[in-house]
Design an enzyme around this catalytic site. Structure first.
Site, PDB file in Angstrom:
ATOM      1  CG  ASN A   7      26.195  15.224  46.513  1.00 49.97           C
ATOM      2  OD1 ASN A   7      26.617  16.274  46.031  1.00 49.97           O
ATOM      3  ND2 ASN A   7      25.638  15.173  47.709  1.00 49.97           N
ATOM      4  CG  HIS A  10      32.264  17.840  46.327  1.00 56.09           C
ATOM      5  ND1 HIS A  10      32.612  18.608  47.417  1.00 56.09           N
ATOM      6  CD2 HIS A  10      31.831  16.668  46.824  1.00 56.09           C
ATOM      7  CE1 HIS A  10      32.405  17.913  48.519  1.00 56.09           C
ATOM      8  NE2 HIS A  10      31.934  16.739  48.190  1.00 56.09           N
ATOM      9  CG  HIS A  43      23.165  19.457  51.461  1.00 55.49           C
ATOM     10  ND1 HIS A  43      23.989  19.023  52.477  1.00 55.49           N
ATOM     11  CD2 HIS A  43      22.198  20.179  52.070  1.00 55.49           C
ATOM     12  CE1 HIS A  43      23.536  19.462  53.636  1.00 55.49           C
ATOM     13  NE2 HIS A  43      22.445  20.182  53.410  1.00 55.49           N
ATOM     14  NE  ARG A  45      26.461  21.968  53.438  1.00 48.73           N
ATOM     15  CZ  ARG A  45      26.540  21.612  54.717  1.00 48.73           C
ATOM     16  NH1 ARG A  45      26.189  22.434  55.671  1.00 48.73           N
ATOM     17  NH2 ARG A  45      26.999  20.431  55.048  1.00 48.73           N
ATOM     18  NE  ARG A  49      29.075  25.166  53.625  1.00 46.54           N
ATOM     19  CZ  ARG A  49      29.415  24.255  54.558  1.00 46.54           C
ATOM     20  NH1 ARG A  49      30.113  23.207  54.230  1.00 46.54           N
ATOM     21  NH2 ARG A  49      29.055  24.410  55.796  1.00 46.54           N
ATOM     22  CD  GLU A  70      22.543  14.866  50.494  1.00 46.74           C
ATOM     23  OE1 GLU A  70      23.275  15.769  50.954  1.00 46.74           O
ATOM     24  OE2 GLU A  70      22.977  13.797  50.088  1.00 46.74           O
ATOM     25  CB  THR A 100      30.924  16.863  54.436  1.00 40.39           C
ATOM     26  OG1 THR A 100      29.877  16.119  53.794  1.00 40.39           O
ATOM     27  CG2 THR A 100      31.716  15.930  55.345  1.00 40.39           C
ATOM     28  CB  THR A 101      26.117  15.681  56.191  1.00 38.27           C
ATOM     29  OG1 THR A 101      25.707  16.445  55.061  1.00 38.27           O
ATOM     30  CG2 THR A 101      24.956  15.488  57.123  1.00 38.27           C
ATOM     31  CD  GLU A 151      21.924   9.003  52.063  1.00 37.26           C
ATOM     32  OE1 GLU A 151      21.101   9.741  51.486  1.00 37.26           O
ATOM     33  OE2 GLU A 151      23.146   9.224  52.076  1.00 37.26           O
ATOM     34  CG  HIS A 191      28.788  10.929  54.557  1.00 33.20           C
ATOM     35  ND1 HIS A 191      30.095  11.164  54.880  1.00 33.20           N
ATOM     36  CD2 HIS A 191      28.184  12.132  54.508  1.00 33.20           C
ATOM     37  CE1 HIS A 191      30.264  12.455  55.042  1.00 33.20           C
ATOM     38  NE2 HIS A 191      29.116  13.080  54.819  1.00 33.20           N
ATOM     39  N   GLY A 192      31.042   8.964  52.294  1.00 32.25           N
ATOM     40  CA  GLY A 192      32.403   8.430  52.376  1.00 32.25           C
ATOM     41  C   GLY A 192      32.635   7.184  51.543  1.00 32.25           C
TER      42      GLY A 192
HETATM   43  N1  PXP Z   1      24.489  11.300  51.746  1.00 26.70           N
HETATM   44  C1  PXP Z   1      24.338  12.436  52.462  1.00 26.70           C
HETATM   45  C2  PXP Z   1      23.122  12.576  53.296  1.00 26.70           C
HETATM   46  C3  PXP Z   1      25.296  13.472  52.405  1.00 26.70           C
HETATM   47  O1  PXP Z   1      25.116  14.587  53.126  1.00 26.70           O
HETATM   48  C4  PXP Z   1      26.417  13.315  51.570  1.00 26.70           C
HETATM   49  C5  PXP Z   1      27.421  14.407  51.463  1.00 26.70           C
HETATM   50  O2  PXP Z   1      26.880  15.505  50.842  1.00 26.70           O
HETATM   51  C6  PXP Z   1      26.517  12.135  50.827  1.00 26.70           C
HETATM   52  C7  PXP Z   1      25.569  11.131  50.958  1.00 26.70           C
HETATM   53  C8  PXP Z   1      27.655  11.873  49.887  1.00 26.70           C
HETATM   54  O3  PXP Z   1      28.815  11.720  50.620  1.00 26.70           O
HETATM   55  P1  PXP Z   1      30.220  11.699  49.863  1.00 26.70           P
HETATM   56  O4  PXP Z   1      30.371  13.037  49.224  1.00 26.70           O
HETATM   57  O5  PXP Z   1      31.193  11.442  50.949  1.00 26.70           O
HETATM   58  O6  PXP Z   1      30.135  10.605  48.838  1.00 26.70           O
END
Ligand code: PXP
Length: 247
Positions: A7, A10, A43, A45, A49, A70, A100-101, A151, A191-192
């Site tokens: 992703n 950032h 993503h 948005r 942003r 996303e 974040t989500t 996911e 995520h995370g």
């Molecule tokens: N999956 C989804 C659906 C997300 O919204 C995000 C954050 O944008 C991620 C994965 C990636 O998460 P991270 O940036 O914490 O690795």
């Protein structure tokens, strides 16, 4: 072999802090692919942003692996997806104030509109994934609304306060993956996830794709993007420092 999708939101966030042209998430995507990423995620948005329409359009042209978009389940963004035709759309809940989500989608409560929009995308040849918590009701509802993929949200696992809570979350995720696979759904997780917490997932079967952003881009600031992507790819494929881990 499980796949790694990077992703690059950032990178765009950093660009937007100055409102200029750099760093460019499109350049980051190309470097990530050269380093072994199997897909690129952005993503888009509603408040734009970080990722802009221009980024998505260019990514569609230059990414040679797969683009996973996303997005919120709203009309304007659906139109954008139909125009750009990503390889996968991942529906996520979206709140303007969030960093974040936050949680997964409540598929049950948005059943009718999800079903309609999944069908709309399917007709255009675009498969859909739903970002959900590791909850059997959400997995079942995802199948019922016609999703191709889920996911599973790993945020609670990543944020667990101690080892016991983390193990509990891991088992819930493992169960959700098994249930989704039994129902014929493709499974991604994300995520995370970071360099310290991702390895236990390599013991599970059925994960198609790891969706990882923040930890890779953070590490890239210090060691470079090519190395950050290569090291994460080795981890998700069960290698540590070039040696495959015994299971
Ligand atoms: N999956 C989804 C659906 C997300 O919204 C995000 C954050 O944008 C991620 C994965 C990636 O998460 P991270 O940036 O914490 O690795």
């Amino acid at each position: 072999m499980p796949k790694l999708s990077v992703n690059v939101d950032h990178v765009a966030t950093l660009r937007q802090t100055r409102g200029g042209k750099q760093p460019d998430p499109v350049a980051a995507a190309i470097i990530a692919e050269l380093a072994g990423a199997d897909g690129i995620i952005v993503h888009l948005r509603e408040d734009r942003r970080h990722i802009q329409d221009r980024d998505l359009e260019l990514l569609r042209q230059v990414v040679k692996t797969r683009v996973n978009l996303e997005m919120a389940n709203t009309e304007g963004i659906i139109q954008m997806a139909l125009k750009v035709k990503p390889d996968l759309v991942t529906f996520v809940p979206e709140r303007r104030q969030e960093l974040t989500t936050e949680g997964g989608l409540d598929v049950q409560s948005h059943r009718t509109s999800l079903q309609k929009n999944i069908q709309k995308l399917k007709k255009a040849g675009i498969p859909s994934s739903l970002f959900i918590d590791a909850d059997p009701l959400q997995v079942k509802a995802s199948k019922q609304v016609g999703a191709d993929c889920v996911e599973i949200h790993t945020g609670k696992y990543a944020d667990a306060p101690d080892g016991q809570a983390r193990r509990k979350e891991f088992l819930r995720i493992a169960q959700a993956i098994r249930q989704a696979r039994r129902l014929g759904l493709r499974v991604n997780i994300g995520h995370g996830l970071d360099y310290q917490n991702v390895s236990p997932f390599t013991t599970l079967s059925g994960i198609e794709d790891y969706s990882i952003g923040h930890s890779i881009i953070s590490r890239a600031v210090l060691v470079g993007l090519e190395r950050a992507v290569r090291e994460m790819k080795q981890l998700i494929q069960g290698f540590h420092c070039g040696e495959r881990q015994e299971r």
